[in-house]
Design a protein around this motif. Structure first.
Motif, PDB file in Angstrom:
ATOM      1  N   LEU A  51       0.864  -0.749   0.489  1.00 15.77           N
ATOM      2  CA  LEU A  51      -0.041  -0.075   0.111  1.00 15.77           C
ATOM      3  C   LEU A  51       0.584   1.078  -0.260  1.00 15.77           C
ATOM      4  N   LEU A  52       2.462   1.243   0.342  1.00 17.22           N
ATOM      5  CA  LEU A  52       2.801   2.476   0.339  1.00 17.22           C
ATOM      6  C   LEU A  52       3.145   3.106  -1.611  1.00 17.22           C
ATOM      7  N   PRO A  53       3.298   4.118  -1.274  1.00 14.53           N
ATOM      8  CA  PRO A  53       3.798   5.247  -2.287  1.00 14.53           C
ATOM      9  C   PRO A  53       5.725   4.643  -3.133  1.00 14.53           C
ATOM     10  N   ASP A  54       5.556   5.316  -3.981  1.00 19.57           N
ATOM     11  CA  ASP A  54       6.588   5.102  -4.735  1.00 19.57           C
ATOM     12  C   ASP A  54       8.026   6.683  -3.380  1.00 19.57           C
ATOM     13  N   LEU A  55       8.506   5.470  -3.125  1.00 17.43           N
ATOM     14  CA  LEU A  55       9.637   5.930  -2.222  1.00 17.43           C
ATOM     15  C   LEU A  55      10.519   6.853  -2.539  1.00 17.43           C
ATOM     16  N   ARG A  56      11.055   6.938  -3.664  1.00 14.28           N
ATOM     17  CA  ARG A  56      11.464   7.002  -4.465  1.00 14.28           C
ATOM     18  C   ARG A  56      12.058   8.949  -3.672  1.00 14.28           C
ATOM     19  N   GLY A  57      12.721   9.277  -3.379  1.00 19.00           N
ATOM     20  CA  GLY A  57      12.877  10.652  -2.994  1.00 19.00           C
ATOM     21  C   GLY A  57      12.437  11.494  -2.301  1.00 19.00           C
ATOM     22  N   LYS A  58      12.686  10.617  -1.637  1.00 14.74           N
ATOM     23  CA  LYS A  58      10.964  10.710  -0.023  1.00 14.74           C
ATOM     24  C   LYS A  58      11.563  11.308   0.848  1.00 14.74           C
ATOM     25  N   ALA A  59      11.119  12.362   2.387  1.00 14.63           N
ATOM     26  CA  ALA A  59      11.297  12.384   2.815  1.00 14.63           C
ATOM     27  C   ALA A  59      10.289  11.502   3.767  1.00 14.63           C
ATOM     28  N   VAL A  60      10.391  10.356   4.763  1.00 13.12           N
ATOM     29  CA  VAL A  60       9.961   9.302   5.161  1.00 13.12           C
ATOM     30  C   VAL A  60       9.816  10.058   7.117  1.00 13.12           C
ATOM     31  N   LEU A  61       8.342   9.423   7.916  1.00 15.02           N
ATOM     32  CA  LEU A  61       8.653   9.438   8.868  1.00 15.02           C
ATOM     33  C   LEU A  61       7.900   9.034   9.370  1.00 15.02           C
ATOM     34  N   ASP A  62       8.838   7.968  10.590  1.00 20.07           N
ATOM     35  CA  ASP A  62       8.112   7.040  10.576  1.00 20.07           C
ATOM     36  C   ASP A  62       8.106   6.608  12.568  1.00 20.07           C
ATOM     37  N   LEU A  63       6.638   6.504  12.885  1.00 16.62           N
ATOM     38  CA  LEU A  63       6.404   6.677  14.209  1.00 16.62           C
ATOM     39  C   LEU A  63       5.710   5.404  14.901  1.00 16.62           C
ATOM     40  N   GLY A  64       7.321   5.291  16.084  1.00 14.32           N
ATOM     41  CA  GLY A  64       7.122   3.965  16.787  1.00 14.32           C
ATOM     42  C   GLY A  64       7.577   3.038  15.729  1.00 14.32           C
TER      43      GLY A  64
END
Length: 261
Positions: A51-64
């Motif tokens: 279900l994830l979008p394309d992650l290339r070049g993205k800024a990501v926040l991971d909670l927990g």
């Protein structure tokens, strides 16, 4: 995920909760994850990744972030930067020991107290953590504010069928599982359960609350999933047959509306 024999009572809980720094709990949980004997590896992780979008070049926040598995996966898929936080010092120490990547920053902080710059992230992910949080609407608002226009929020929680009345399976005299009882569904709030240790607090919310809180904060709902293992997985893991009888988890995907041109 919960054991088949959880007990519950409605109870208040301190916030933020940090059961993962309890030595007995941490060792039990680490053994579960290392041996992949839980539902995370078999069901939740594959479903989330689809279900994830394309992650290339993205800024990501991971909670927990736990042991940092998703942070490392996101970088492997081309994410430019990952900020990953967890309330547990044990988890953060383990994640740092497993990671050699300057583009991943681990923070020892609770989800409730997390502060980020506005419109800083393309994607926020939270894996089976928000059912430990007392103030879900406040977290949703902070996530909305921290996302760039068009950004995505993907998270999983224990399914409301599980959290409503988590007494586990009703069994016959031979120990065979008869059914999973559903009760107290509209009575939202804290549940005290046992998993590795007694006194763990999880918060029951209805499906309506999970979805409408996203909508009320301005998100657009993109997908709702109740993962079920495919036939080939069930053949290899017959112990997962229970997940067909009652949904163990809920995954929601929402987006922050893009700015109009």
């Amino acid at each position: 995920m919960p054991s088949p024999h959880e007990n519950h009572t409605t109870a208040p809980a301190p916030s933020p909760q940090n059961i993962y720094d309890d030595p007995r709990f941490f060792e039990g949980y680490r053994t579960l994850r290392e041996n992949d004997t839980g539902l995370n590896g078999a069901l939740e992780i594959p479903a989330m990744r689809r279900l994830l979008p394309d992650l290339r070049g993205k800024a990501v926040l991971d909670l927990g972030c736990g042991f940092g598995d998703f942070a490392r996966y996101a970088r492997a898929q081309g994410a430019e930067q990952v900020i990953a936080l967890d309330v547990s010092a044990n988890m953060i120490d383990a994640a740092r020991a497993l990671t050699d990547d300057p583009a991943i920053t681990y923070r020892h902080a609770s989800i409730e107290d997390c502060t980020t710059a506005p419109a800083a992230f393309d994607l926020t992910v939270s894996s089976l953590a928000l059912h430990y949080i007392a103030d879900y609407p406040a977290v949703v608002q902070r996530v909305f504010d921290s996302l760039k226009p068009g950004g995505t929020f993907v998270f999983s929680v224990e399914h409301p069928v599980q959290t409503a009345h988590p007494v586990g399976w009703v069994r016959d005299a031979d120990g065979n599982r008869l059914h999973w009882p559903l009760d107290h569904y509209q009575q939202q709030g804290a549940r005290s359960t046992s998993w590795f240790v007694d006194g763990m607090i999880k918060y029951h919310r209805t499906m309506e609350t999970y979805v409408n809180t996203l909508l009320d904060r301005g998100f657009q709902l993109r997908h709702l999933a109740e993962p079920c293992p495919p036939a080939e997985v069930l053949q290899a893991r017959p112990d997962l047959e229970d997940t067909v009888r009652r949904p163990p988890m809920l995954i929601l995907v929402a987006t922050k509306p893009a700015k109009r041109k």
